[in-house]
Design an enzyme around this catalytic site. Structure first.
Site, PDB file in Angstrom:
ATOM      1  N   ASN A  13      10.617 -85.791 -36.936  1.00  0.00           N
ATOM      2  CA  ASN A  13      10.662 -86.106 -35.512  1.00  0.00           C
ATOM      3  C   ASN A  13       9.239 -85.953 -34.983  1.00  0.00           C
ATOM      4  O   ASN A  13       8.799 -84.852 -34.659  1.00  0.00           O
ATOM      5  CB  ASN A  13      11.642 -85.143 -34.827  1.00  0.00           C
ATOM      6  N   LYS A  20       8.467 -82.154 -35.796  1.00  0.00           N
ATOM      7  CA  LYS A  20       9.526 -81.279 -36.296  1.00  0.00           C
ATOM      8  C   LYS A  20       9.994 -81.868 -37.610  1.00  0.00           C
ATOM      9  O   LYS A  20      10.128 -83.093 -37.711  1.00  0.00           O
ATOM     10  CB  LYS A  20      10.724 -81.300 -35.328  1.00  0.00           C
ATOM     11  N   ARG A  87      13.196 -89.966 -36.664  1.00  0.00           N
ATOM     12  CA  ARG A  87      13.818 -90.146 -35.356  1.00  0.00           C
ATOM     13  C   ARG A  87      12.865 -90.986 -34.520  1.00  0.00           C
ATOM     14  O   ARG A  87      11.699 -90.612 -34.340  1.00  0.00           O
ATOM     15  CB  ARG A  87      14.018 -88.793 -34.688  1.00  0.00           C
ATOM     16  N   HIS A 176      19.367 -89.852 -26.580  1.00  0.00           N
ATOM     17  CA  HIS A 176      20.097 -88.735 -27.213  1.00  0.00           C
ATOM     18  C   HIS A 176      21.261 -89.259 -28.070  1.00  0.00           C
ATOM     19  O   HIS A 176      22.261 -88.567 -28.254  1.00  0.00           O
ATOM     20  CB  HIS A 176      20.711 -87.781 -26.161  1.00  0.00           C
ATOM     21  N   ARG A 236      12.603 -83.155 -15.245  1.00  0.00           N
ATOM     22  CA  ARG A 236      12.828 -84.524 -14.765  1.00  0.00           C
ATOM     23  C   ARG A 236      13.851 -84.529 -13.638  1.00  0.00           C
ATOM     24  O   ARG A 236      14.831 -83.783 -13.664  1.00  0.00           O
ATOM     25  CB  ARG A 236      13.324 -85.408 -15.913  1.00  0.00           C
ATOM     26  N   ARG A 280      17.013 -70.063 -18.737  1.00  0.00           N
ATOM     27  CA  ARG A 280      17.147 -68.596 -18.804  1.00  0.00           C
ATOM     28  C   ARG A 280      16.349 -67.930 -17.694  1.00  0.00           C
ATOM     29  O   ARG A 280      16.832 -67.007 -17.036  1.00  0.00           O
ATOM     30  CB  ARG A 280      16.689 -68.065 -20.172  1.00  0.00           C
ATOM     31  N   GLU A 381      21.164 -82.974 -34.829  1.00  0.00           N
ATOM     32  CA  GLU A 381      20.590 -84.315 -34.921  1.00  0.00           C
ATOM     33  C   GLU A 381      19.987 -84.545 -36.301  1.00  0.00           C
ATOM     34  O   GLU A 381      20.056 -85.648 -36.838  1.00  0.00           O
ATOM     35  CB  GLU A 381      19.543 -84.502 -33.825  1.00  0.00           C
TER      36      GLU A 381
HETATM   37  P1  ADP Z   1      15.255 -79.696 -25.988  1.00  0.00           P
HETATM   38  O1  ADP Z   1      15.852 -80.690 -25.039  1.00  0.00           O
HETATM   39  O2  ADP Z   1      13.779 -79.494 -25.773  1.00  0.00           O
HETATM   40  O3  ADP Z   1      15.663 -79.908 -27.434  1.00  0.00           O
HETATM   41  P2  ADP Z   1      17.042 -77.414 -26.045  1.00  0.00           P
HETATM   42  O4  ADP Z   1      18.261 -78.216 -26.400  1.00  0.00           O
HETATM   43  O5  ADP Z   1      16.542 -76.451 -27.036  1.00  0.00           O
HETATM   44  O6  ADP Z   1      15.854 -78.304 -25.525  1.00  0.00           O
HETATM   45  O7  ADP Z   1      17.379 -76.632 -24.686  1.00  0.00           O
HETATM   46  C1  ADP Z   1      16.425 -75.890 -24.009  1.00  0.00           C
HETATM   47  C2  ADP Z   1      17.099 -75.269 -22.794  1.00  0.00           C
HETATM   48  O8  ADP Z   1      18.174 -74.435 -23.228  1.00  0.00           O
HETATM   49  C3  ADP Z   1      16.169 -74.382 -21.965  1.00  0.00           C
HETATM   50  O9  ADP Z   1      16.344 -74.639 -20.589  1.00  0.00           O
HETATM   51  C4  ADP Z   1      16.667 -72.989 -22.291  1.00  0.00           C
HETATM   52  O10 ADP Z   1      16.471 -72.104 -21.229  1.00  0.00           O
HETATM   53  C5  ADP Z   1      18.148 -73.246 -22.474  1.00  0.00           C
HETATM   54  N1  ADP Z   1      18.790 -72.110 -23.139  1.00  0.00           N
HETATM   55  C6  ADP Z   1      18.600 -71.637 -24.383  1.00  0.00           C
HETATM   56  N2  ADP Z   1      19.330 -70.501 -24.570  1.00  0.00           N
HETATM   57  C7  ADP Z   1      19.981 -70.267 -23.401  1.00  0.00           C
HETATM   58  C8  ADP Z   1      20.878 -69.268 -22.936  1.00  0.00           C
HETATM   59  N3  ADP Z   1      21.261 -68.255 -23.724  1.00  0.00           N
HETATM   60  N4  ADP Z   1      21.355 -69.369 -21.676  1.00  0.00           N
HETATM   61  C9  ADP Z   1      20.970 -70.363 -20.860  1.00  0.00           C
HETATM   62  N5  ADP Z   1      20.124 -71.352 -21.233  1.00  0.00           N
HETATM   63  C10 ADP Z   1      19.642 -71.303 -22.480  1.00  0.00           C
END
Ligand code: ADP
Length: 397
Positions: A13, A20, A87, A176, A236, A280, A381
């Site tokens: 990716n 990645k 990807r 996605h 976004r 978070r 994915e």
């Molecule tokens: P990407 O779209 O970059 O692949 P991810 O699918 O890894 O991102 O999602 C990232 C988001 O997930 C961030 O906003 C992160 O804060 C949130 N996240 C990860 N763990 C938790 C959690 N335990 N509680 C709430 N949100 C979380």
């Protein structure tokens, strides 16, 4: 004991400044994973997790995509990948499924940078770098847009002059795709409901999108020509009035490029909370009473719920909702709040089950009397890309 990995596929990716990667065995039982980041900068490095779980960091100061890929392929050489799957973000109208890399396919990936200026050029670099190092290794491209190419015109067309579609290919594509495909397939495997199934899938990560999937086919989705349309995301905005551009230009003298930065990089959770794009951090601040953070969470959930309700219109039957992505997989609070928005859908939740689903756990949390199933399914994915790559290259047994 020598650890082995049978007939592995390398999934790449390639982003604008990162790569990645995952080397996945044919039976999906073993993986080597890693990330090359900060490419082009002094801090460029590769974080690699070996087959035995051992982690190493390799500094490649100033390293380009090509150098990073050279190092990654060296690290993986002993495991002899049989194929590489990339990807690719945008496949335009031509690509409805994964494709073997040929000179024509590579040229198309490059040409489609008009629709994905940040991503497709990086994807093309990855393909060329692998080709230069291992010209014999077969490669395939798996498009983020391909799964959604089953959408009917009623869902994919914008109400714009026909010539913009015919000549400029302005339409909704959706993104996605590998994630929506993976989690909806998995939900259909896990569900006891008699099929064909109709799922609403909510991929909530940094980028967020929702889709309506019936019998394994995408019928509508929230992202459009670009990944900016639809839900509120980390940075976004999602949907705004298209008249906003003209208004900002007239009142603030902003250029289109400046407006693009606002909508893609400064909006969403970050824009509303003024704190962070990370759920978070925003969640923590909301718990501590920060009003902007509370509003950011309420808006995120209201808009996700509203979108899921509207996407249900695309489904001939409604079996259930699947949550995935970093937020969808981990936050019971966000899932609950989104489902509160869907209060007319006769959905009930098992709160204790909901609270137990985080950190990679897979399971359902609907109540016994719920009219729709509720699932948390961690997305994979890489698995899906490896699978589609083998299929596109005729490597499946
Ligand atoms: P990407 O779209 O970059 O692949 P991810 O699918 O890894 O991102 O999602 C990232 C988001 O997930 C961030 O906003 C992160 O804060 C949130 N996240 C990860 N763990 C938790 C959690 N335990 N509680 C709430 N949100 C979380």
């Amino acid at each position: 004991m020598t650890l082995t990995i049978t007939n592995p596929t390398l999934v790449l990716n390639c982003g604008s400044s990162s790569i990645k990667y995952a080397l996945i065995s044919e039976d999906d039982q073993t993986r080597i994973t890693g990330l090359a980041e900060n490419l082009g900068l002094d801090t460029a490095q590769i974080k690699h997790t070996g087959l035995d779980g051992k982690k190493q960091q390799i500094q490649i100061a100033g390293g380009s995509h090509k150098l990073a890929l050279q190092k990654i392929l060296e690290l993986l050489e002993q495991y002899k990948p049989i194929a590489v799957g990339h990807r690719v973000v945008h496949g335009g109208r031509e690509f409805t499924k994964a494709a073997k890399v040929t000179p024509h396919v590579l040229a198309e990936v490059k040409r489609l940078k008009i629709l994905a200026p940040l991503h497709n050029p990086a994807n093309a670099l990855g393909i060329e770098a692998v080709n230069a190092i291992y010209p014999e290794l077969p490669q395939a491209v798996v498009f983020d847009t391909a799964f959604h190419q089953t959408m009917p015109p009623v869902a994919f067309r914008y109400a714009l002059p026909k010539a913009l579609y015919d000549e400029e290919k302005i339409r909704r594509y959706g993104f996605h795709g590998t994630s929506h495909a993976y989690v909806s397939d998995r939900a259909s495997q896990l569900s006891d409901a008699t099929g064909p199934h109709g799922w609403l899938t909510a991929h909530l990560g940094n980028g967020c999108s929702a889709a309506a999937i019936y019998d394994g086919r995408s019928l509508d989705t929230s992202m459009g020509l670009t990944p900016l349309e639809g839900l509120m995301m980390g940075t976004r905005s999602g949907d705004v009035d298209p008249g906003l551009h003209l208004h900002l230009k007239r009142t603030l003298g902003m250029t289109l490029d400046e407006i693009d930065v606002v909508l893609n990089k400064q909006s969403g959770l970050l824009g509303i909370s003024g704190l962070s794009n990370d759920m978070r951090t925003v969640g923590q601040a909301a718990e501590e009473g920060n009003e902007d953070a509370k509003l950011a969470i309420e808006m995120f959930c209201y808009r996700a719920g509203k979108y899921l309700a509207s996407l249900s219109c695309a489904l001939p039957v409604f079996t259930g909702i699947v949550f995935t992505g970093g937020v969808g997989e981990n936050s019971a609070m966000i899932r609950s709040k989104i489902l509160e928005v869907l209060r007319h859908f006769k959905i009930s939740i098992k709160e204790d089950k909901n609270a137990s689903l985080y950190g990679g756990a897979e399971g359902s949390f609907h109540g016994d009397d719920s009219q729709a199933e509720l699932w948390v399914i961690p997305t994979d994915e890489e698995y899906r890309i490896a699978h589609e790559t083998r299929e596109a290259l005729g490597l499946t047994q």
